[in-house]
Motif scaffolding. Structure first.
Motif, PDB file in Angstrom:
ATOM      1  N   MET A 251       0.812  -1.186   0.062  1.00  0.00           N
ATOM      2  CA  MET A 251       0.089   0.009   0.037  1.00  0.00           C
ATOM      3  C   MET A 251       0.984   1.373   0.137  1.00  0.00           C
ATOM      4  SD  MET A 251      -3.007   0.903  -0.025  1.00  0.00           S
ATOM      5  CE  MET A 251      -4.010  -0.068   0.342  1.00  0.00           C
ATOM      6  N   TYR A 252       0.970   2.016  -1.131  1.00  0.00           N
ATOM      7  CA  TYR A 252       1.727   3.128  -1.297  1.00  0.00           C
ATOM      8  C   TYR A 252       0.834   4.330  -0.514  1.00  0.00           C
ATOM      9  CZ  TYR A 252       5.280   1.535  -4.735  1.00  0.00           C
ATOM     10  OH  TYR A 252       6.322   1.061  -5.223  1.00  0.00           O
ATOM     11  N   GLU A 253       1.764   5.289  -0.372  1.00  0.00           N
ATOM     12  CA  GLU A 253       1.257   6.488   0.543  1.00  0.00           C
ATOM     13  C   GLU A 253       2.186   7.615   0.093  1.00  0.00           C
ATOM     14  OE1 GLU A 253      -0.676   7.791   4.752  1.00  0.00           O
ATOM     15  OE2 GLU A 253       1.579   7.366   4.645  1.00  0.00           O
ATOM     16  N   VAL A 254       1.779   7.798  -1.392  1.00  0.00           N
ATOM     17  CA  VAL A 254       2.728   8.831  -2.035  1.00  0.00           C
ATOM     18  C   VAL A 254       1.742   9.553  -2.771  1.00  0.00           C
ATOM     19  CG1 VAL A 254       4.242   8.982  -4.186  1.00  0.00           C
ATOM     20  CG2 VAL A 254       4.435   7.206  -2.570  1.00  0.00           C
ATOM     21  N   PRO A 255       1.818  11.106  -2.594  1.00  0.00           N
ATOM     22  CA  PRO A 255       0.893  11.943  -3.266  1.00  0.00           C
ATOM     23  C   PRO A 255       1.185  12.039  -4.719  1.00  0.00           C
ATOM     24  CG  PRO A 255       2.617  13.449  -2.074  1.00  0.00           C
ATOM     25  CD  PRO A 255       2.611  11.850  -1.479  1.00  0.00           C
ATOM     26  N   SER A 256       0.133  12.618  -5.439  1.00  0.00           N
ATOM     27  CA  SER A 256       0.584  12.640  -6.608  1.00  0.00           C
ATOM     28  C   SER A 256       1.688  13.589  -7.232  1.00  0.00           C
ATOM     29  CB  SER A 256      -0.690  12.998  -7.673  1.00  0.00           C
ATOM     30  OG  SER A 256      -1.285  14.343  -7.338  1.00  0.00           O
ATOM     31  N   LYS A 257       1.915  14.462  -6.430  1.00  0.00           N
ATOM     32  CA  LYS A 257       3.018  15.619  -6.658  1.00  0.00           C
ATOM     33  C   LYS A 257       3.915  15.740  -5.277  1.00  0.00           C
ATOM     34  CE  LYS A 257       4.106  20.011  -8.857  1.00  0.00           C
ATOM     35  NZ  LYS A 257       3.474  21.217  -9.243  1.00  0.00           N
ATOM     36  N   PRO A 258       4.702  14.858  -5.151  1.00  0.00           N
ATOM     37  CA  PRO A 258       5.438  14.926  -3.925  1.00  0.00           C
ATOM     38  C   PRO A 258       6.417  16.097  -4.034  1.00  0.00           C
ATOM     39  CG  PRO A 258       6.244  13.018  -5.107  1.00  0.00           C
ATOM     40  CD  PRO A 258       5.052  13.589  -5.745  1.00  0.00           C
ATOM     41  N   GLN A 259       7.160  16.374  -2.917  1.00  0.00           N
ATOM     42  CA  GLN A 259       7.962  17.406  -2.952  1.00  0.00           C
ATOM     43  C   GLN A 259       9.262  17.634  -3.783  1.00  0.00           C
ATOM     44  OE1 GLN A 259      10.438  18.070   0.929  1.00  0.00           O
ATOM     45  NE2 GLN A 259       8.772  16.513   1.446  1.00  0.00           N
ATOM     46  N   ASN A 260       9.348  16.535  -4.291  1.00  0.00           N
ATOM     47  CA  ASN A 260      10.815  16.287  -5.145  1.00  0.00           C
ATOM     48  C   ASN A 260      10.278  16.454  -6.506  1.00  0.00           C
ATOM     49  OD1 ASN A 260       9.730  13.695  -5.153  1.00  0.00           O
ATOM     50  ND2 ASN A 260      11.740  12.872  -5.576  1.00  0.00           N
ATOM     51  N   ARG A 261       8.936  16.693  -6.996  1.00  0.00           N
ATOM     52  CA  ARG A 261       8.632  16.659  -8.359  1.00  0.00           C
ATOM     53  C   ARG A 261       7.933  17.865  -8.799  1.00  0.00           C
ATOM     54  NH1 ARG A 261       7.838  11.534 -11.207  1.00  0.00           N
ATOM     55  NH2 ARG A 261       9.114  10.103 -10.092  1.00  0.00           N
ATOM     56  N   GLN A 262       8.272  18.181 -10.052  1.00  0.00           N
ATOM     57  CA  GLN A 262       7.975  19.366 -10.699  1.00  0.00           C
ATOM     58  C   GLN A 262       6.323  19.216 -11.354  1.00  0.00           C
ATOM     59  OE1 GLN A 262       9.408  22.770 -10.738  1.00  0.00           O
ATOM     60  NE2 GLN A 262      10.600  21.753  -9.326  1.00  0.00           N
ATOM     61  N   GLU A 263       6.326  17.669 -12.002  1.00  0.00           N
ATOM     62  CA  GLU A 263       5.036  17.612 -12.796  1.00  0.00           C
ATOM     63  C   GLU A 263       4.414  16.289 -11.911  1.00  0.00           C
ATOM     64  OE1 GLU A 263       3.832  19.041 -14.901  1.00  0.00           O
ATOM     65  OE2 GLU A 263       5.391  20.562 -15.163  1.00  0.00           O
ATOM     66  N   PRO A 264       3.254  16.177 -11.781  1.00  0.00           N
ATOM     67  CA  PRO A 264       2.495  15.167 -11.222  1.00  0.00           C
ATOM     68  C   PRO A 264       3.081  13.661 -11.485  1.00  0.00           C
ATOM     69  CG  PRO A 264       0.878  16.909 -11.677  1.00  0.00           C
ATOM     70  CD  PRO A 264       2.077  17.190 -12.326  1.00  0.00           C
ATOM     71  N   ILE A 265       3.029  12.943 -10.780  1.00  0.00           N
ATOM     72  CA  ILE A 265       3.119  11.436 -11.194  1.00  0.00           C
ATOM     73  C   ILE A 265       1.857  10.743 -11.736  1.00  0.00           C
ATOM     74  CG2 ILE A 265       3.519   9.093 -10.208  1.00  0.00           C
ATOM     75  CD1 ILE A 265       4.658  10.519  -7.784  1.00  0.00           C
ATOM     76  N   THR A 266       1.887  10.149 -12.698  1.00  0.00           N
ATOM     77  CA  THR A 266       0.753   9.549 -13.422  1.00  0.00           C
ATOM     78  C   THR A 266       0.351   8.286 -12.816  1.00  0.00           C
ATOM     79  OG1 THR A 266       1.814   8.160 -15.066  1.00  0.00           O
ATOM     80  CG2 THR A 266       1.177  10.591 -15.633  1.00  0.00           C
ATOM     81  N   ALA A 267      -0.881   7.757 -12.708  1.00  0.00           N
ATOM     82  CA  ALA A 267      -1.248   6.552 -12.469  1.00  0.00           C
ATOM     83  C   ALA A 267      -0.172   5.425 -12.797  1.00  0.00           C
ATOM     84  CB  ALA A 267      -2.654   6.195 -12.535  1.00  0.00           C
ATOM     85  N   ALA A 268       0.053   5.388 -14.186  1.00  0.00           N
ATOM     86  CA  ALA A 268       0.881   4.357 -14.659  1.00  0.00           C
ATOM     87  C   ALA A 268       2.239   4.468 -14.152  1.00  0.00           C
ATOM     88  CB  ALA A 268       0.749   4.834 -16.446  1.00  0.00           C
ATOM     89  N   GLU A 269       2.779   5.481 -13.942  1.00  0.00           N
ATOM     90  CA  GLU A 269       3.949   5.703 -13.517  1.00  0.00           C
ATOM     91  C   GLU A 269       4.013   5.002 -12.027  1.00  0.00           C
ATOM     92  OE1 GLU A 269       7.630   9.244 -12.371  1.00  0.00           O
ATOM     93  OE2 GLU A 269       5.520   9.847 -13.068  1.00  0.00           O
ATOM     94  N   LEU A 270       2.779   5.524 -11.182  1.00  0.00           N
ATOM     95  CA  LEU A 270       2.863   4.836  -9.821  1.00  0.00           C
ATOM     96  C   LEU A 270       2.811   3.244 -10.037  1.00  0.00           C
ATOM     97  CD1 LEU A 270       2.397   5.557  -6.843  1.00  0.00           C
ATOM     98  CD2 LEU A 270       0.007   5.290  -7.408  1.00  0.00           C
ATOM     99  N   ALA A 271       1.824   2.673 -10.767  1.00  0.00           N
ATOM    100  CA  ALA A 271       1.896   1.288 -10.850  1.00  0.00           C
ATOM    101  C   ALA A 271       3.176   0.770 -11.344  1.00  0.00           C
ATOM    102  CB  ALA A 271       0.854   1.133 -11.872  1.00  0.00           C
ATOM    103  N   ASP A 272       3.822   1.569 -12.385  1.00  0.00           N
ATOM    104  CA  ASP A 272       5.217   0.824 -12.800  1.00  0.00           C
ATOM    105  C   ASP A 272       6.064   0.837 -11.553  1.00  0.00           C
ATOM    106  OD1 ASP A 272       7.324   0.039 -15.096  1.00  0.00           O
ATOM    107  OD2 ASP A 272       8.055   1.957 -14.149  1.00  0.00           O
ATOM    108  N   ASN A 273       6.198   1.961 -10.772  1.00  0.00           N
ATOM    109  CA  ASN A 273       7.190   1.746  -9.493  1.00  0.00           C
ATOM    110  C   ASN A 273       6.681   0.573  -8.713  1.00  0.00           C
ATOM    111  OD1 ASN A 273       7.824   2.641  -6.498  1.00  0.00           O
ATOM    112  ND2 ASN A 273       9.112   3.616  -7.906  1.00  0.00           N
TER     113      ASN A 273
END
Length: 282
Positions: A251-273
């Motif tokens: 169970m990930y607890e990562v917001p779509s735009k964590p503080q180290n990102r300029q652009e939001p993470i996509t659902a596909a990128e999250l699932a790939d990780n």
């Protein structure tokens, strides 16, 4: 003992926001299996009215292919089972009880609880531990009635359960287990913390997966970034969690735009990780 590759993939709704088909559908389409409801008091009790609508929300999630695995009970400096104000402690317990009952009707398996807020001065720690234990015992009993389990979260800085010793002492005799957050252990190595729980017979019922790191000044703090973007030794940490007997989702607890990102993470990128972590590639 389950193998890592057998665990399901999950995300907190801190990634996608409010309960809407348009927010949930991309998660299922990306191959994510489970969600954890995670909202503040205002959304749970007013705008979203979870006590009245949790079954409807969970039916929506299941229709899309998402299992409502857990509900993160709301938390704040005021909404705290160890609040110095007894009336606010009572309000917190009743709020959480109502959400647990609703989640139980909706088939949610785990209720996640913060054992305190902060700051906590050293001389106030004994009383805060006492109130926390009382609250945990009460809510664990409510979870049992609802067909659920209560999972208490390890927390950072001056919060309760910042060490494994404190977690073990606090949970003793309460009937609760642990939700282990992989970016909250700031003074004790994550693997050591998990191994101490296992040795004491304390079960990990759920996890919050994210990474953390030291800032430019060398300060280690929670960051909630994607695994691989911080300092966790994921192979060792996940091996320790599995040794505890864990068989729930990653169970990930990562917001779509964590503080180290300029652009939001996509659902596909999250699932790939998630898939790379599960495959032992991170």
């Amino acid at each position: 003992m389950k193998k890592l590759k057998e665990l399901k993939l999950g995300t907190s709704t801190c990634f996608c926001g409010i309960v809407e088909e348009e927010r949930f559908a991309p998660l299922a389409e990306a191959g994510i299996d489970c969600i954890e409801y995670s909202y503040n008091y205002a959304y749970y009790m007013m705008k979203g009215d979870f006590p009245a609508h949790c079954v409807k929300y969970s039916n929506l999630a299941r229709r899309l292919g998402l299992e409502p695995w857990s509900i993160h009970l709301p938390f704040s400096g005021r909404l705290d089972i160890t609040n110095e104000n007894g009336e606010l402690r009572a309000v917190t317990l009743i709020t959480n009880r109502n959400l647990i009952r609703a989640a139980g009707r909706a088939g949610v398996k785990i209720a996640v609880l913060h054992p305190s807020s902060e700051p906590i001065a050293d001389d106030r720690r004994p009383d805060r531990m006492k109130w926390s234990k009382e609250g945990i015992s009460f809510l664990a009993a409510e979870c049992e009635k609802a067909g659920m389990k209560l999972a208490v979260e390890n927390l950072p800085r001056t919060c309760l359960c910042r060490t494994s010793d404190e977690m073990i002492k606090l949970l003793d005799g309460t009937g609760a287990g642990v939700v282990f957050d992989t970016n909250h252990s700031l003074t004790e190595d994550n693997v050591d913390y998990v191994n101490a729980l296992t040795k004491a017979g304390v079960k990990i019922l759920s996890v919050h997966i994210s990474d953390y790191y030291r800032d430019a000044n060398g300060v280690l703090d929670e960051r909630h970034v994607l695994p691989g973007e911080g300092i966790n030794d994921w192979k060792a940490l996940l091996a320790a969690i599995l040794k505890n007997g864990y068989d729930g989702p990653l169970m990930y607890e990562v917001p779509s735009k964590p503080q180290n990102r300029q652009e939001p993470i996509t659902a596909a990128e999250l699932a790939d990780n998630m898939r790379r972590l599960r495959a032992g590639k991170i």
